[in-house]
Design a protein around this motif. Structure first.
Motif, PDB file in Angstrom:
ATOM      1  N   SER A 193       0.817  -1.217   0.000  1.00 36.65           N
ATOM      2  CA  SER A 193       0.000   0.000   0.000  1.00 36.65           C
ATOM      3  C   SER A 193       0.853   1.270   0.000  1.00 36.65           C
ATOM      4  N   GLU A 194       2.142   1.155   0.327  1.00 39.10           N
ATOM      5  CA  GLU A 194       3.028   2.320   0.329  1.00 39.10           C
ATOM      6  C   GLU A 194       3.519   2.691  -1.071  1.00 39.10           C
ATOM      7  N   ALA A 195       3.395   1.773  -2.035  1.00 38.78           N
ATOM      8  CA  ALA A 195       3.856   2.057  -3.395  1.00 38.78           C
ATOM      9  C   ALA A 195       2.960   3.117  -4.026  1.00 38.78           C
ATOM     10  N   GLY A 196       3.564   4.002  -4.802  1.00 39.71           N
ATOM     11  CA  GLY A 196       2.811   5.051  -5.485  1.00 39.71           C
ATOM     12  C   GLY A 196       3.556   6.367  -5.439  1.00 39.71           C
ATOM     13  N   THR A 197       2.839   7.433  -5.678  1.00 42.05           N
ATOM     14  CA  THR A 197       3.439   8.761  -5.700  1.00 42.05           C
ATOM     15  C   THR A 197       3.456   9.349  -4.292  1.00 42.05           C
ATOM     16  N   TRP A 198       4.626   9.759  -3.875  1.00 40.40           N
ATOM     17  CA  TRP A 198       4.805  10.391  -2.574  1.00 40.40           C
ATOM     18  C   TRP A 198       4.998  11.888  -2.776  1.00 40.40           C
ATOM     19  N   GLN A 209       5.181  23.526   5.105  1.00 42.51           N
ATOM     20  CA  GLN A 209       4.873  23.727   3.679  1.00 42.51           C
ATOM     21  C   GLN A 209       4.813  22.360   3.014  1.00 42.51           C
ATOM     22  N   GLY A 210       3.668  22.005   2.516  1.00 46.18           N
ATOM     23  CA  GLY A 210       3.507  20.734   1.814  1.00 46.18           C
ATOM     24  C   GLY A 210       3.565  20.923   0.316  1.00 46.18           C
ATOM     25  N   GLY A 211       3.555  19.820  -0.413  1.00 48.29           N
ATOM     26  CA  GLY A 211       3.497  19.857  -1.871  1.00 48.29           C
ATOM     27  C   GLY A 211       4.716  20.450  -2.539  1.00 48.29           C
ATOM     28  N   LEU A 212       5.884  20.305  -1.944  1.00 40.20           N
ATOM     29  CA  LEU A 212       7.087  20.895  -2.531  1.00 40.20           C
ATOM     30  C   LEU A 212       7.653  20.069  -3.684  1.00 40.20           C
ATOM     31  N   ALA A 213       7.444  18.769  -3.638  1.00 41.85           N
ATOM     32  CA  ALA A 213       7.970  17.889  -4.690  1.00 41.85           C
ATOM     33  C   ALA A 213       7.255  16.551  -4.607  1.00 41.85           C
ATOM     34  N   THR A 214       7.341  15.784  -5.682  1.00 41.45           N
ATOM     35  CA  THR A 214       6.789  14.436  -5.676  1.00 41.45           C
ATOM     36  C   THR A 214       7.828  13.464  -6.216  1.00 41.45           C
ATOM     37  N   THR A 215       7.687  12.226  -5.802  1.00 44.07           N
ATOM     38  CA  THR A 215       8.521  11.150  -6.323  1.00 44.07           C
ATOM     39  C   THR A 215       7.703   9.871  -6.264  1.00 44.07           C
ATOM     40  N   LYS A 216       8.121   8.886  -7.027  1.00 41.72           N
ATOM     41  CA  LYS A 216       7.416   7.605  -7.021  1.00 41.72           C
ATOM     42  C   LYS A 216       8.204   6.585  -6.214  1.00 41.72           C
ATOM     43  N   LEU A 217       7.507   5.855  -5.382  1.00 43.08           N
ATOM     44  CA  LEU A 217       8.065   4.711  -4.681  1.00 43.08           C
ATOM     45  C   LEU A 217       7.437   3.488  -5.352  1.00 43.08           C
ATOM     46  N   GLN A 218       8.248   2.744  -6.101  1.00 42.88           N
ATOM     47  CA  GLN A 218       7.726   1.660  -6.920  1.00 42.88           C
ATOM     48  C   GLN A 218       8.320   0.313  -6.537  1.00 42.88           C
ATOM     49  N   ARG A 219       7.498  -0.718  -6.706  1.00 41.46           N
ATOM     50  CA  ARG A 219       7.932  -2.089  -6.466  1.00 41.46           C
ATOM     51  C   ARG A 219       8.627  -2.602  -7.718  1.00 41.46           C
ATOM     52  N   PHE A 220       9.807  -3.209  -7.575  1.00 41.93           N
ATOM     53  CA  PHE A 220      10.607  -3.683  -8.690  1.00 41.93           C
ATOM     54  C   PHE A 220       9.801  -4.645  -9.562  1.00 41.93           C
ATOM     55  N   GLY A 229       4.906   0.370 -17.384  1.00 41.29           N
ATOM     56  CA  GLY A 229       4.905   0.693 -15.966  1.00 41.29           C
ATOM     57  C   GLY A 229       3.617   1.340 -15.508  1.00 41.29           C
ATOM     58  N   THR A 230       3.495   1.471 -14.193  1.00 46.23           N
ATOM     59  CA  THR A 230       2.347   2.129 -13.561  1.00 46.23           C
ATOM     60  C   THR A 230       2.889   3.034 -12.465  1.00 46.23           C
ATOM     61  N   SER A 231       2.006   3.664 -11.739  1.00 45.37           N
ATOM     62  CA  SER A 231       2.470   4.527 -10.644  1.00 45.37           C
ATOM     63  C   SER A 231       3.140   3.720  -9.535  1.00 45.37           C
ATOM     64  N   THR A 232       2.829   2.413  -9.445  1.00 46.61           N
ATOM     65  CA  THR A 232       3.393   1.584  -8.379  1.00 46.61           C
ATOM     66  C   THR A 232       4.461   0.607  -8.857  1.00 46.61           C
ATOM     67  N   THR A 233       4.596   0.438 -10.167  1.00 45.83           N
ATOM     68  CA  THR A 233       5.543  -0.533 -10.728  1.00 45.83           C
ATOM     69  C   THR A 233       6.275   0.106 -11.902  1.00 45.83           C
ATOM     70  N   PRO A 234       7.616   0.091 -11.906  1.00 44.98           N
ATOM     71  CA  PRO A 234       8.352   0.759 -12.976  1.00 44.98           C
ATOM     72  C   PRO A 234       8.297   0.019 -14.308  1.00 44.98           C
TER      73      PRO A 234
END
Length: 169
Positions: free
Chosen positions: A33-38, A55-66, A152-157
């Motif tokens: 459930s942690e995989a996705g855009t952070w 201050q929120g929303g400064l940047a985003t990154t993806k945490l993806q399952r291999f 790929g998807t938001s959770t899988t590269p």
């Protein structure tokens, strides 16, 4: 790495530009459930006044399952004009179990590169079944390499299978 959360440079008397890294231990306990855009944010503290600003929303990154992808074309060799069946398997890391799991109902491109070429044009798209399997049939025309390509998807590269050589007789 040190324990400082970020390095900041004063831009003015009331603003600063800060950069920092977030380390995520791949061997640590993760949940699917942690995989996705952070989304990243920051907290500024004014020790002299006891004030703070969030201050929120400064940047985003993806945490993806291999992800992993295989390809196999058969028969080999194949007679020119005859059918070649191209199979494969799409799987991804399952953080809940610590093993790889089937990646189901995903669209994957079947690509073919002629022996004399460097590019892999897409022949067709295939959807992975309930066990992550891929299968399609194509007509053999020339020597070359088949591969599957998953966008790929938001959770899988994204992942591309290593090309499987086909010898056409």
């Amino acid at each position: 790495m040190d324990d400082l959360p970020a390095t900041c440079t004063a831009a003015s008397a009331i603003t600063a530009s800060c950069k920092g890294l977030i380390d995520i231990d791949p061997a640590g306990e993760r949940s699917n459930s942690e995989a996705g855009t952070w989304s990243g944010g920051g907290l500024a503290l004014a020790h002299s006044k006891g004030d703070s600003t969030l201050q929120g929303g400064l940047a985003t990154t993806k945490l993806q399952r291999f992800s992993r992808l295989t390809v196999n074309a058969s028969p080999e060799p194949v007679k020119k004009g005859k059918s070649d069946t191209v199979t494969g398997l799409l799987s991804c890391a399952n953080w809940d179990t610590g093993k790889y799991a089937d990646h189901t109902a995903q669209t994957v491109q079947l690509q073919f590169r002629k022996k004399s070429s460097d590019t892999y044009p897409t022949l067709t798209t295939v959807k992975s079944d309930s066990k992550g399997n891929l299968k399609t049939t194509t007509t053999a025309t020339v020597d070359g390499y088949f591969r599957y390509n998953f966008a790929g998807t938001s959770t899988t590269p994204a992942v591309k299978a290593t090309g499987d050589h086909v010898d056409v007789k």
